[in-house]
Design an enzyme around this catalytic site. Structure first.
Site, PDB file in Angstrom:
ATOM      1  N   GLY A 364       0.828  -1.195   0.000  1.00  0.00           N
ATOM      2  CA  GLY A 364       0.000   0.000   0.000  1.00  0.00           C
ATOM      3  C   GLY A 364       0.863   1.245   0.000  1.00  0.00           C
ATOM      4  N   PRO A 365       0.241   2.404  -0.159  1.00  0.00           N
ATOM      5  CA  PRO A 365       0.996   3.663  -0.192  1.00  0.00           C
ATOM      6  C   PRO A 365       1.594   3.985   1.174  1.00  0.00           C
ATOM      7  CG  PRO A 365      -1.357   4.084  -0.241  1.00  0.00           C
ATOM      8  CD  PRO A 365      -1.197   2.614  -0.393  1.00  0.00           C
ATOM      9  N   PRO A 366       2.545   4.924   1.215  1.00  0.00           N
ATOM     10  CA  PRO A 366       3.161   5.276   2.507  1.00  0.00           C
ATOM     11  C   PRO A 366       2.138   5.892   3.463  1.00  0.00           C
ATOM     12  CG  PRO A 366       4.465   6.096   0.660  1.00  0.00           C
ATOM     13  CD  PRO A 366       3.174   5.633   0.090  1.00  0.00           C
ATOM     14  N   GLY A 367       2.338   5.629   4.745  1.00  0.00           N
ATOM     15  CA  GLY A 367       1.539   6.284   5.772  1.00  0.00           C
ATOM     16  C   GLY A 367       0.205   5.664   6.061  1.00  0.00           C
ATOM     17  N   VAL A 368      -0.071   4.442   5.561  1.00  0.00           N
ATOM     18  CA  VAL A 368      -1.377   3.834   5.823  1.00  0.00           C
ATOM     19  C   VAL A 368      -1.324   2.832   6.974  1.00  0.00           C
ATOM     20  CG1 VAL A 368      -2.172   4.165   3.461  1.00  0.00           C
ATOM     21  CG2 VAL A 368      -0.978   2.054   4.060  1.00  0.00           C
ATOM     22  N   GLY A 369      -0.155   2.664   7.607  1.00  0.00           N
ATOM     23  CA  GLY A 369      -0.088   1.835   8.815  1.00  0.00           C
ATOM     24  C   GLY A 369       0.457   0.442   8.617  1.00  0.00           C
ATOM     25  N   LYS A 370       1.271   0.227   7.583  1.00  0.00           N
ATOM     26  CA  LYS A 370       1.793  -1.128   7.343  1.00  0.00           C
ATOM     27  C   LYS A 370       2.739  -1.555   8.458  1.00  0.00           C
ATOM     28  CE  LYS A 370       3.495  -0.026   3.312  1.00  0.00           C
ATOM     29  NZ  LYS A 370       3.074   1.379   3.240  1.00  0.00           N
ATOM     30  N   THR A 371       3.707  -0.706   8.793  1.00  0.00           N
ATOM     31  CA  THR A 371       4.682  -1.070   9.825  1.00  0.00           C
ATOM     32  C   THR A 371       4.026  -1.165  11.194  1.00  0.00           C
ATOM     33  OG1 THR A 371       6.420   0.046   8.568  1.00  0.00           O
ATOM     34  CG2 THR A 371       6.868  -0.421  10.883  1.00  0.00           C
ATOM     35  N   SER A 687      -4.864   2.646 -18.525  1.00  0.00           N
ATOM     36  CA  SER A 687      -6.135   3.047 -17.921  1.00  0.00           C
ATOM     37  C   SER A 687      -6.535   4.473 -18.255  1.00  0.00           C
ATOM     38  CB  SER A 687      -6.069   2.877 -16.400  1.00  0.00           C
ATOM     39  OG  SER A 687      -5.051   3.691 -15.845  1.00  0.00           O
ATOM     40  N   LYS A 730      -7.792   4.865  -6.950  1.00  0.00           N
ATOM     41  CA  LYS A 730      -8.174   5.901  -7.902  1.00  0.00           C
ATOM     42  C   LYS A 730      -9.414   6.659  -7.425  1.00  0.00           C
ATOM     43  CE  LYS A 730      -6.222   3.505 -11.904  1.00  0.00           C
ATOM     44  NZ  LYS A 730      -6.490   2.827 -13.187  1.00  0.00           N
TER      45      LYS A 730
END
Length: 793
Positions: A364-371, A687, A730
């Site tokens: 996912g994109p940065p800052g979405v809580g993966k870590t 797309s 998107k």
């Protein structure tokens, strides 16, 4: 009582055919030999007494078995030696000691008397002469072999060599050697029974060669043992000298103490068998080296690494599902599908009592809580948490370590992280796995194949340790911003879990629940004295940040908290209420505005949607026409696929000029230029096809596209709209930009279920199966409907 000795003078001329028999156990007497014997049986003592008294000859015959007394002819051999008794000594215990001299070989024809002792009828067995030359050659060979044996056998005196050289004839030589050699009784009896001198010498040659080979082998072994003993003694003396030197230098006691300490640590560590064997081998090498040796520090460091690793240390897992759900809800807002997947994995582990399972990869994109999700999983399980970042790693040795042959070698990041965790079953997060590179130093992603494969990582070998380490108990979690740069074999080993960007409402909830309290505490403020209004947070989200995650939002909240802290610290106020007015006053004019109206006010501009490594984004597709020869110009750092989409869009529009109300040669004398702004950012993918077709149609008709519409979908030459990927990202990008209507392929209708409920309610979705559906939504109005009908025509 003194022993009584009786001497008998034998009369060699008186030899009778009927002679008494003295059975011998495990002893064979040969002619021409003097042999001492011990006599203990009563009947044998009586026989000796009578023979001495009568000055007669006796026959010495060996018994077939040493366990029973000879009572008949079946108990003794048929060939013996007629002998004379030279001396007899009586000893105090009643037994006799006699010295006998063998005279000739005799054959027992029959036993004529059994009591009080055996008496038999005998005939002489004279020697059978053989070829003189062969017998002489055999005799010399036997004599040479016997001389060599005398030099190797301690119990044979050197005088025997002289006696053998002075033997009168080959038969006497054979008898002498057979008497003095320690042979088995059957072999001696076989030599005694052999009448042929030639055959007897041949048998004796075989026996002597065998004995000589055994003796030489024994001598060789003894020599080797002696050499090893001398080496050990030499080494011992040298070590004692070395110890004395070390004591003088003050090094000996310290080194021995260090070796003893390491040995004790190895004993207490209870290492796996292979690791224990390697540690003890290296410790023995260390003990033999002086501390000043270059290899001393290398071996010492290797042993310390082995002893510092958690070979057997584990933490107990907490598989309480309610506890896990509580922890995940405390740490993360929304992300329900991801939480549900984690709870399912814990439920399976609880039933199996084993947490081994698939390798998870959060994309996912940065800052979405993966870590932070990985940290929450570790907290819910009660496990240790370790994290490494492999972004930009190009050296394979960073993962597997360097071999000890290199100066300054170290284990790889996997082993180092496990050492720091102090447990063999931590939650191990591998960040930025999509950003690993490869060059002449190796391919780190290939090294990851073994680490992240549950079927192989139970015996992971680091190059530095060169020992198998069990990684099967480790819960690996990887993170990535995009899948395209992760090698397919590595993707195949992981379960991909996608995390999309947040909506405005989700960001508002995250800010109120997590970000604001965290920054208030981080800046030393009182939560009761500082309040953030919802409008202030919405303003931050909409006007000062535009991202998929919440990192920039966190930074802006921190900036506001610093402003509040400065005023409270200076005494200007005791509390603060951060509203929309204060946000604009402290942070300045908004950085982002809804520019859709401005950008799409002119004909030839359409709003497209794209997915980037940092989340979804909107694209403005601009088209213009200048006098020319009908060429297509595409700019904006577009990839090959996107250029082909532009060509397909132009071909479709040129094929429908009549339907658009244009002259058929409208494009023939014009060069069409399609441009996608933000030219410094590479763009690719199919797309944007319908957005390009819409921009060209807008240009040709001179009618602007609706400002509230954005679109995504691949176009074909026949006007069909094909499905695309990344729809959630998107749509969320369109929502952040204030767009109310999104045109998307009809085949992507099922992907709408992944959108948040509030987004589905607020936005309108047009499902397009053909380009005419796109035109209806992009150009609202009656005339456009007529245009669409003409296309369907």
């Amino acid at each position: 009582m003194n022993a009584v000795e009786e001497t008998v003078s034998p009369d060699e001329d008186a030899v009778a055919e009927v002679l008494p028999i003295l059975p011998l156990k495990e002893t064979v007497v040969f002619p021409d030999s003097m042999t001492p014997l011990a006599v203990g049986q009563e009947r044998s003592i009586q026989l000796v007494d009578e023979a001495v008294a009568n000055d007669s000859t006796i026959v010495l015959i060996t018994t077939r078995t040493a366990k029973e007394e000879a009572q008949s002819a079946e108990d003794i051999y048929s060939v013996g030696t007629a002998a004379l008794i030279h001396k007899m000594i009586r000893v105090p215990d009643g037994t006799l000691r006699i010295l006998v001299q063998g005279v000739r070989r005799v054959h027992l024809d029959r036993v004529v008397q059994t009591e009080p002792y055996l008496v038999g009828d005998f005939t002489d067995l004279p020697d059978v002469e053989g070829p003189e030359k062969e017998v002489d050659a055999l005799a010399r060979n036997v004599e040479a072999l016997f001389s060599r044996i005398i030099g190797l056998v301690p119990y044979l005196p050197d005088e025997l060599e002289l006696a053998a050289a002075n033997a009168e004839d080959p038969s006497t030589l054979a008898n002498l050697i057979a008497t003095t050699m320690r042979l088995k009784t059957p072999e001696k009896q076989e030599l005694l029974e052999e009448a042929s001198i030639e055959a007897r010498l041949r048998k004796l040659t075989v026996i002597l060669n065998r004995e000589l080979e055994v003796l030489e082998l024994g001598t060789k072994i003894q020599s080797q043992v002696q050499s090893e003993m001398e080496h050990s003694q030499r080494e011992y003396f040298l070590r004692q000298q070395l110890k004395a030197i070390q004591d003088e230098l003050g090094e000996g006691d310290e080194q021995q103490a260090e070796i003893a300490e390491l040995r004790g640590q190895i004993e207490e560590a209870h290492l796996p068998e292979e690791a224990d064997r390697a540690a003890r081998r290296e410790l023995d090498r260390l003990a033999k080296l002086p501390p000043a040796a270059a290899e001393y520090g290398v071996i010492r460091g290797y042993l310390e690494w082995i002893l510092s690793l958690p070979w057997n240390e584990t933490t107990e897992d907490n598989l309480d599902l309610e506890h896990a759900r509580t922890v995940l809800d405390e740490d993360h807002y929304d992300l329900e599908k991801v939480k549900e997947r984690i709870i399912e994995q814990l439920a399976v582990s609880k039933l199996k009592q084993d947490l081994a399972g698939p390798i998870l990869c959060f994309v996912g994109p940065p800052g979405v809580g993966k870590t932070s999700l990985g940290q929450s999983i570790a907290r819910s399980l009660g496990r240790k948490f370790v994290r490494i970042s492999v972004g930009g790693v190009r050296d394979e040795a960073e993962i597997r370590g360097h071999r000890r042959t290199y100066i300054g070698a170290l284990p790889g990041t996997i082993i180092r992280a496990l050492r720091d965790a102090g447990s063999k079953n931590p939650v191990f997060m591998i960040d930025e796995i999509d950003k690993m590179g490869a060059d002449w130093r190796g391919d780190p992603s290939s090294s990851m194949l073994e680490v992240l494969d549950p079927a192989q990582n139970s015996s992971f070998r680091d190059h530095y340790l060169d020992l198998p380490f069990d990684l099967s108990k480790v819960l690996f979690i990887c993170t990535a911003n995009q899948l395209e740069t992760i090698p397919l074999p590595l993707q195949d080993r992981m379960e991909i879990i996608r995390l999309s960007g947040y909506t405005e409402e989700e960001k508002l909830g995250i800010a109120k629940r997590y970000l604001v309290p965290k920054q208030i505490e981080a800046h030393g403020l009182d939560s009761a004295a500082v309040k953030f209004t919802d409008n202030a947070l919405r303003s931050l989200i909409a006007e000062y940040t535009r991202e998929a995650g919440v990192r920039n939002l966190d930074r802006e909240i921190a900036a506001l908290c610093r402003k509040v802290a400065a005023e409270i610290a200076s005494g200007k106020r005791k509390s603060a209420r951060v509203d929309e007015r204060r946000v604009r006053a402290w942070l300045g004019r908004p950085r982002f505005r809804h520019e859709i109206r401005k950008r799409t006010s002119d004909p030839g501009v359409a709003t497209g949607l794209a997915v980037t490594p940092v989340g979804g984004d909107i694209l403005f597709i601009e088209a213009t026409a200048v006098p020319g020869e009908g060429r297509l110009i595409v700019t904006g750092q577009l990839g090959d696929v996107m250029r082909e989409s532009a060509q397909a869009a132009l071909s479709w529009v040129r094929g429908h000029t009549r339907d658009l109300g244009l002259e058929e040669d409208w494009f023939e004398h014009k060069d069409v230029h399609i441009h996608v702004p933000a030219g410094a950012v590479p763009k690719d993918g199919p797309s944007a096809g319908i957005a390009m077709a819409t921009a060209l149609a807008s240009l040709a008709m001179g009618r602007p596209v609706s400002e509230e519409v954005a679109m995504t979908g691949e176009i074909t030459l026949t006007g069909q709209v094909l499905p695309i990927g990344g729809l959630r990202d998107k749509v969320l990008a369109a929502e952040r930009a204030g767009i109310k209507t999104v045109i998307l392929p009809k085949e992507n209708e099922g992907d709408l279920d992944d959108l948040p409920r509030d987004v589905r309610k607020e936005m309108t979705f047009v499902l397009a199966d053909h380009v005419d559906d796109v035109m209806e939504a992009a150009f609202p109005g009656a005339d456009v409907l007529e245009f669409s009908s003409a296309i369907r025509g």
